[in-house]
Design an enzyme around this catalytic site. Structure first.
Site, PDB file in Angstrom:
ATOM      1  NE  ARG A  73      -2.289  -1.185   3.682  1.00  0.00           N
ATOM      2  CZ  ARG A  73      -2.156  -0.348   4.720  1.00  0.00           C
ATOM      3  NH1 ARG A  73      -2.047   0.895   4.266  1.00  0.00           N
ATOM      4  NH2 ARG A  73      -1.424  -0.651   5.693  1.00  0.00           N
ATOM      5  CE1 TYR A 118       0.417  -6.062  -1.731  1.00  0.00           C
ATOM      6  CE2 TYR A 118      -0.776  -4.206  -1.116  1.00  0.00           C
ATOM      7  CZ  TYR A 118      -0.159  -5.459  -0.936  1.00  0.00           C
ATOM      8  OH  TYR A 118      -0.242  -5.872   0.376  1.00  0.00           O
ATOM      9  CE  LYS A 136      -6.093  -3.545   5.110  1.00  0.00           C
ATOM     10  NZ  LYS A 136      -6.299  -3.604   6.407  1.00  0.00           N
ATOM     11  CG  HIS A 155      -7.280  -2.450  10.467  1.00  0.00           C
ATOM     12  ND1 HIS A 155      -6.120  -1.770  10.684  1.00  0.00           N
ATOM     13  CD2 HIS A 155      -7.251  -3.572   9.704  1.00  0.00           C
ATOM     14  CE1 HIS A 155      -5.258  -2.666   9.963  1.00  0.00           C
ATOM     15  NE2 HIS A 155      -5.877  -3.371   9.262  1.00  0.00           N
ATOM     16  CB  SER A 192       0.635  -3.593   9.877  1.00  0.00           C
ATOM     17  OG  SER A 192       1.596  -2.547  10.082  1.00  0.00           O
ATOM     18  CB  CYS A 227       0.477  -6.358  16.431  1.00  0.00           C
ATOM     19  SG  CYS A 227       1.302  -5.011  16.693  1.00  0.00           S
ATOM     20  CG  ASP A 253      -7.478  -6.772   7.493  1.00  0.00           C
ATOM     21  OD1 ASP A 253      -6.646  -6.264   8.574  1.00  0.00           O
ATOM     22  OD2 ASP A 253      -7.789  -6.310   6.487  1.00  0.00           O
ATOM     23  NE  ARG A 308       0.077  -8.388   2.203  1.00  0.00           N
ATOM     24  CZ  ARG A 308      -0.676  -7.812   3.272  1.00  0.00           C
ATOM     25  NH1 ARG A 308      -1.913  -8.228   3.781  1.00  0.00           N
ATOM     26  NH2 ARG A 308      -0.074  -6.686   3.721  1.00  0.00           N
ATOM     27  N   GLY A 341      -0.776 -19.200  20.782  1.00  0.00           N
ATOM     28  CA  GLY A 341      -2.066 -19.936  21.388  1.00  0.00           C
ATOM     29  C   GLY A 341      -2.136 -19.580  22.876  1.00  0.00           C
TER      30      GLY A 341
END
Ligand code: OXD
Ligand code: MN
Length: 596
Positions: free
Chosen positions: A72, A200, A209, A229, A251, A253, A280, A377, A502
Site C-alpha cells: 500500500r 498490488y 481497505k 480494522h 500491522s 502485531c 482484518d 501475500r 496460542g
C-alpha cells in the site's frame, strides 16, 4: 456482453467511464465458474499468472507484481472530502475538483486495447442488514480473480441492488504501474474510489481497505454504525458456549495469528475452541437486543505469507492449500509449489525468487537475499480455514462482548488491562501505539501512534472519528467492555517475556471473565488489571507468578513520559479543534491519577 442490470444509475455511471477509459471490450463478472475459468486460462496464456502444482495446491495460482508495486502507498492515498478539515490532520487531502481533473487525465484512454471487467460485489452476505454493494471496474484479471475470493461477486448482487442508486463506485486502471502517477483516492461524499497505476492488492482490491474501511467508516458515522480494522473471534468454552470479541492491532502485531489461534494443550483437553469470524475488518451495529453485533464484510483472507507456518498459524496455512492466489512468493521449480521465509527450514534449491529470477535458494538467502517479498501475500477463501466460525455467513453477525486494543510496547503497557468504562476505552484506543523494533530500519523504540489501528484507514477527520466512538457508546445499551493487551513486553536483554501465539488464549480467558462479571480485578492508574494469579499459567514453561507480577506491573514514570507523547499526538487535532472534550477529560483524569 449484455449488462447484468437495467439499473439506470449503474448504466449511466458505466457509460461515462467507458467514454473516458475507452476499453475495446466490456465483460460483466456474473460469478459463474465458467467465466472465472476462461479468465484463469487467459491469465495463464499471457503469463500474468502461473499455474501451481494442481495435486498439491489444487486451484492455486501465482502472480508477480512489478517490483515497484508491492505494498500500500500511504503517501499516495487521498481522502478527497470537500474541505481539508473534513479529511483531517492525519489524511492526505486534495481539492476534489483538482483530483478529479488529475484522474481524468490519467484515465482518459487508459483501457484502449484492453478489456474492462465490471465486478458487482457485496461486502457482507448478500441480503444481510450489514451488506453494502460495490461495483469495481478494472482492466486486470488478477483483480477480478482476487475480488472473487475476497468478496461476494455475481449477478445476485445486481439483483439485490435492484434499481437503487446506492452503490459504491470503484475505478481501477492498471496503466503502466508508474509510481509517480500512482493514486489511491477516496471521495467519501461521492461514494467513489479511484485507483490508478498500481496492481498490488491493497491498492486495487477496492472492496477491502478503500471501501470496507475508508468509505465505510464515513458511512458508518453518518448512519450510526462502525467500520473497524478489527479481527473477530469466538471462544467456545467446555460448556459449548461461544463468546465473541473484536480486536484491533497495528500491522505486524499478529492479527491473523490471533484470529486463528490454536488453544494450548491444557485448554484443548478441557474442550476450549477458538473460531475465526474475520482477520482484518469488522462492521459493527447495535442489534435489536441492545448489544453490539459484528460481521466480517470480507469473504477471504489477504494475508502476509512470510512467517506463516505449521507452528505460527497452521489454520492460515491450511487455508492456502486450495483455490488460493499467491502474490510475490517464491516458486519451487522442482515441484511447482510456493515457498516463503519461515515456511520451513528447506528453501528450494531450484527456485524463482519473487521477482522471477532463477536462483539457488539457500545460497541466495545466505547472501542476504529474500526469496519471497516480505509483504508477499496469499488470497485464500475464508471457507478453507479449518477454524472458520459456523456464524461466518450469518447475516446478523455475532454479538460482541469485548473489544480489545493492542500494540507493540517493550516496557510501558502491561500484558492486559481493562478500561474503567466506554469513554475511557475510547481513550485507550485513541492512544494505541507501537514501538519500532530493531527489525525495521531507523531508530529503535520510536513510538508511533495508530489509534484503533485506523490511522491509514479512517475516511474522515480522525478527531470526529473519536467523537463517533463516544457517540456510539451512548447508543449501545449493553456495551462490550474495552481492553488493551500487549504481547510484546521485553526483559532487560530485550527478549519477549510472554510466549504469545496460542497462549494468548490465557489472557483472552480473563478478558471474557471480566466481560461477563465473573472475576474481580485490581484498580490501578491505567485501568482494571488481573491479580497475577488470575491469569492461568498452568503448563507454561518458565512463567512463574513472579513473571506475571512483572508482566502486570504499572510503571508510573514510564506512563508520565507516555502522557507527553500522547499530548504531542493529540495536538495534531488542534488545527481544526476536533478532539472530543471527553478525550481531553480522560487525558486530564489520567494525568491526575498518575500525579497522586
Ligand atoms: C493489511 C494491512 O494488509 O493492514 O491488512 O495493511
Ligand atoms: Mn489490515
Amino acid at each position: 456482453m449484455a449488462a447484468l442490470t437495467q439499473n439506470k444509475a449503474v448504466l449511466t455511471w458505466l457509460d461515462e467511464q467507458v467514454k473516458m477509459l475507452q476499453p475495446d471490450e466490456i465483460v460483466w463478472i456474473d460469478g459463474s465458474e465458467e467465466l472465472y475459468d476462461k479468465l484463469r486460462k487467459e491469465a495463464l496464456s499471457t503469463g500474468e499468472m502461473t499455474l501451481l502444482n494442481q495435486e498439491k495446491l489444487p486451484g492455486c495460482l501465482l502472480h508477480r507484481t512489478a517490483p515497484n508495486d508491492v505494498a500500500r502507498v500511504e503517501d499516495r492515498t487521498f481522502i478527497c472530502a470537500p474541505t481539508r478539515k473534513e479529511a483531517g490532520p492525519t489524511n492526505n487531502w486534495m481539492d476534489p475538483k483538482e483530483m478529479y481533473a488529475k484522474l481524468k487525465g490519467l484515465y482518459t484512454g487508459a483501457m484502449k486495447g484492453r478489456t474492462m471487467y465490471v465486478i458487482p460485489y457485496s461486502m457482507s452476505v448478500v441480503g444481510s442488514p450489514f451488506a453494502k454493494i460495490g461495483i469495481e471496474i478494472t482492466d486486470s484479471i488478477y483483480v477480478v480473480l482476487n475480488m472473487a475470493i475476497m468478496t461476494r461477486v455475481g449477478k445476485n448482487v445486481m439483483d439485490a441492488l435492484g434499481d437503487s442508486p446506492d452503490f459504491i463506485k470503484g475505478i481501477h486502471a492498471k496503466k503502466d504501474v508508474n509510481p509517480e502517477d500512482r493514486y489511491i483516492v477516496q471521495f467519501p461524499q461521492d461514494n467513489t474510489i479511484c485507483s490508478v497505476n498500481s496492481a498490488y492488492g491493497g491498492n486495487v482490491l477496492l472492496g477491502k481497505k478503500c471501501f470496507a474501511l475508508r468509505i465505510a467508516s464515513y458511512l458508518g458515522r453518518n448512519e450510526g454504525w462502525m467500520a473497524e480494522h478489527m479481527l473477530i473471534l469466538g471462544i467456545e468454552n467446555p460448556n459449548g458456549e461461544i463468546r465473541y470479541l473484536t480486536a484491533a492491532f497495528p500491522s505486524a502485531c499478529g492479527k491473523t495469528n490471533l484470529a486463528m489461534l490454536i488453544p494450548p494443550e491444557g485448554y484443548k483437553a478441557k474442550g476450549y475452541k477458538v473460531w475465526c469470524v474475520g482477520d482484518d475488518i469488522a462492521w459493527l451495529r447495535v442489534g435489536p437486543d441492545g448489544r453490539l453485533w459484528a460481521v466480517n464484510p470480507e469473504n477471504g483472507f489477504f494475508g502476509v505469507a512470510p512467517g506463516t507456518n505449521e507452528g505460527s498459524n497452521p489454520n492460515a496455512l491450511a487455508a492456502t492449500r486450495k483455490g488460493t492466489i499467491f502474490t510475490n512468493v517464491a516458486l519451487n521449480l522442482d515441484d511447482n509449489t510456493v515457498w516463503w521465509e519461515k515456511l520451513d527450514k528447506n528453501p528450494p534449491v531450484n527456485a524463482l525468487e519473487w521477482k522471477g529470477e532463477k536462483v539457488n535458494g539457500p545460497e541466495y538467502i545466505a547472501n542476504g537475499g529474500k526469496l519471497a517479498h516480505p509483504n508477499s501475500r496469499f488470497t485464500a477463501p475464508a471457507v478453507n480455514c479449518p477454524c472458520i466460525s459456523s456464524e461466518f455467513n450469518n447475516p446478523q453477525g455475532v454479538p460482541i462482548s469485548a473489544i480489545v486494543f493492542g500494540g507493540r510496547r517493550a516496557k510501558t503497557a502491561p500484558l492486559v488491562y481493562q478500561s474503567f468504562d466506554w469513554n475511557h476505552g475510547v481513550f485507550v484506543g485513541s492512544i494505541m501505539a507501537s514501538e519500532t523494533t530493531a527489525a525495521a530500519a531507523g531508530a529503535v523504540g520510536v513510538v508511533r501512534r495508530d489509534p484503533m489501528a485506523m490511522l491509514p484507514f479512517c475516511g474522515y477527520n480522525m478527531g470526529d472519528y473519536f467523537g463517533h466512538w463516544i457517540e456510539m457508546g451512548k447508543k449501545i445499551p449493553h456495551q462490550p467492555k474495552i481492553f488493551n493487551v500487549n504481547w510484546f513486553r521485553t526483559d532487560d536483554e530485550g527478549n519477549f517475556i510472554w510466549p504469545g501465539f496460542g497462549d494468548n488464549l490465557r489472557v483472552l480467558e480473563w478478558i471474557m471473565k471480566r466481560a461477563f462479571d465473573e472475576i474481580d480485578a485490581v484498580e490501578t492508574e491505567i485501568g482494571y488489571m488481573p491479580k497475577p494469579e488470575d491469569i492461568n499459567i498452568e503448563g507454561l514453561d518458565g512463567i512463574t507468578l513472579d513473571t506475571m507480577k512483572g508482566l502486570l506491573s504499572v510503571d508510573k514514570e514510564l506512563w508520565k513520559e507516555d502522557v507527553k507523547s500522547i499530548k504531542e499526538f493529540y495536538s495534531k487535532f488542534d488545527e481544526f479543534d476536533t478532539l472530543p472534550a471527553e478525550l481531553k477529560k480522560e487525558l486530564a483524569d489520567f494525568e491526575a491519577r498518575l500525579a497522586k
